[in-house]
Design an enzyme around this catalytic site. Structure first.
Site, short mmCIF file in Angstrom:
data_model
loop_
_atom_site.label_atom_id
_atom_site.label_comp_id
_atom_site.label_asym_id
_atom_site.label_seq_id
_atom_site.Cartn_x
_atom_site.Cartn_y
_atom_site.Cartn_z
N ALA A 163 50.35 48.44 33.86
CA ALA A 163 49.71 49.75 33.75
C ALA A 163 50.54 50.72 32.91
O ALA A 163 51.64 50.39 32.44
CB ALA A 163 49.46 50.31 35.14
N HIS A 164 50.01 51.92 32.76
CA HIS A 164 50.65 52.91 31.89
C HIS A 164 52.04 53.31 32.39
O HIS A 164 52.32 53.34 33.57
CB HIS A 164 49.77 54.15 31.72
CG HIS A 164 49.39 54.84 32.99
ND1 HIS A 164 48.37 55.76 33.05
CD2 HIS A 164 49.86 54.76 34.26
CE1 HIS A 164 48.25 56.22 34.28
NE2 HIS A 164 49.15 55.63 35.03
N ASN A 165 52.93 53.57 31.42
CA ASN A 165 54.28 54.11 31.65
C ASN A 165 55.25 53.11 32.27
O ASN A 165 56.36 53.50 32.65
CB ASN A 165 54.23 55.36 32.54
CG ASN A 165 53.18 56.36 32.12
OD1 ASN A 165 52.99 56.59 30.93
ND2 ASN A 165 52.47 56.94 33.07
#
EC number: 2.3.1.191
Length: 332
Positions: free
Chosen positions: A230-232
């Site tokens: 997922a993001h980050n």
């Protein structure tokens, strides 16, 4: 680039400051400079606000007195931030074939590929059929990209990387804000995915771009099929991730970690270097000591599950207590 007045109108904010100042982008509260926008959502981040170097901060009224710079005052800070992100999202228009501005060194490129503006492809790369490489992507030397891969705007791939069929790199992360009517408003993801060298990515894996800062896959990481990152997320050097693992947003995985197949790592979790996670485990807390970890229980109503967890975490103490009582009874 937008003026503060234009941004205030878009997000329906009260502007406190100079409406003519131009803002070039969005950054975190720690990294934003005088030409960038950031947001502070809650009193616990007051010190970050006081120290901020941003050109403008989205905040609510009770923090306004602590703001050292221009302010955009709103009731729902996260929703206003979500709306602001769409102003700075770069739009990609797919061309047919290879854009004239792409810089391609000695590489083999199969038919039906789309290669966007300002793409750079290094020496001795192989690009299989039906690959989409969007604008501003950089690909290093000796990288193999297999069929039906999508590498989306602005992402970077290192040297000697193998990307298996169906992989998507740089898709939008799952980030949304709610308005008062509980309707969802998407957050445009402005970060990229940065992949190091000597990385392998298995078929149909998806790696989301960062919300503001980048998702990072460091050198030597090995990723199996059907993994979702997922993001980050940041994954440290030489870690290995088996099939169907899910890594939630903003996780940090240390160096040389091994994550078994089907494991789930909840959002905002950190693992130090040299962690092993057994397959199908659920990691719902930070792991701050090296070692081999296992954990999975059957699903229950949440309140019941919390009670069960308390008992499970104290089983050794309960067993010790019962053994003492049993010895006391036998001694009578």
């Amino acid at each position: 680039m937008y003026t503060l007045g234009e941004i205030a109108k878009t997000i329906n904010a009260k502007l406190v400051g100079d409406a003519n100042i131009e803002i070039t982008g969005i950054a975190t509260s720690l990294s934003a400079n005088q030409t960038q926008l950031t947001y502070i959502n809650g009193n616990k981040y007051k010190q970050m606000l006081i120290n901020s170097k941003a050109g403008v901060v989205i905040l609510n009224n009770n923090l306004l007195k602590n703001c050292p710079t221009n302010a955009l005052v709103v009731d729902n800070v996260y929703l206003a931030f979500a709306k602001a992100t769409h102003l700075f999202k770069k739009q990609t228009v797919h061309c047919q074939g290879t854009h004239s501005s792409a810089k391609i060194n000695y590489a083999k490129i199969a038919p039906n590929c789309i290669i966007g503006k300002n793409v750079v492809i290094g020496n001795h790369c192989t690009i299989a059929p039906n690959v989409v490489i969007e604008d501003d992507v950089i690909i290093g030397n000796y990288t193999l990209i297999q069929p039906n891969v999508s590498i989306l705007q602005g992402c970077s791939i290192g040297n000697n990387v193998v990307i298996s069929p169906g992989v998507v790199i740089g898709s939008e992360g799952f980030g949304n804000a709610q308005d008062q009517q509980k309707h969802w408003y998407s957050i445009a993801h402005l970060g990229y995915v940065i992949i190091g060298s000597n990385v392998s990515i298995g078929a149909n894996t998806t790696i989301d771009r960062g919300t503001i800062e980048d998702t990072q896959i460091h050198n030597g990481v090995q990723i199996d099929n059907l993994v979702h990152i997922a993001h980050n997320v940041i994954i440290g050097q030489d870690s290995a991730i088996a099939a169907t693992v899910t890594i939630g947003g903003s996780c940090t995985i240390g160096k040389r970690c091994m994550i078994g197949g089907g494991a789930t790592i909840a959002s905002h979790i950190s693992l130090v270097d040299d962690i092993i996670v057994t397959g199908a485990s659920t990691v719902d807390k930070n792991l701050s000591e090296q070692g081999h970890y296992t954990g999975f229980t059957s699903i229950n109503k949440h309140q019941k599950w919390k009670k069960i967890q308390v008992w499970l975490l104290n089983l050794d103490k309960i067993a010790h207590y019962l053994n003492i009582k049993l010895k006391e009874l036998k001694g009578k």
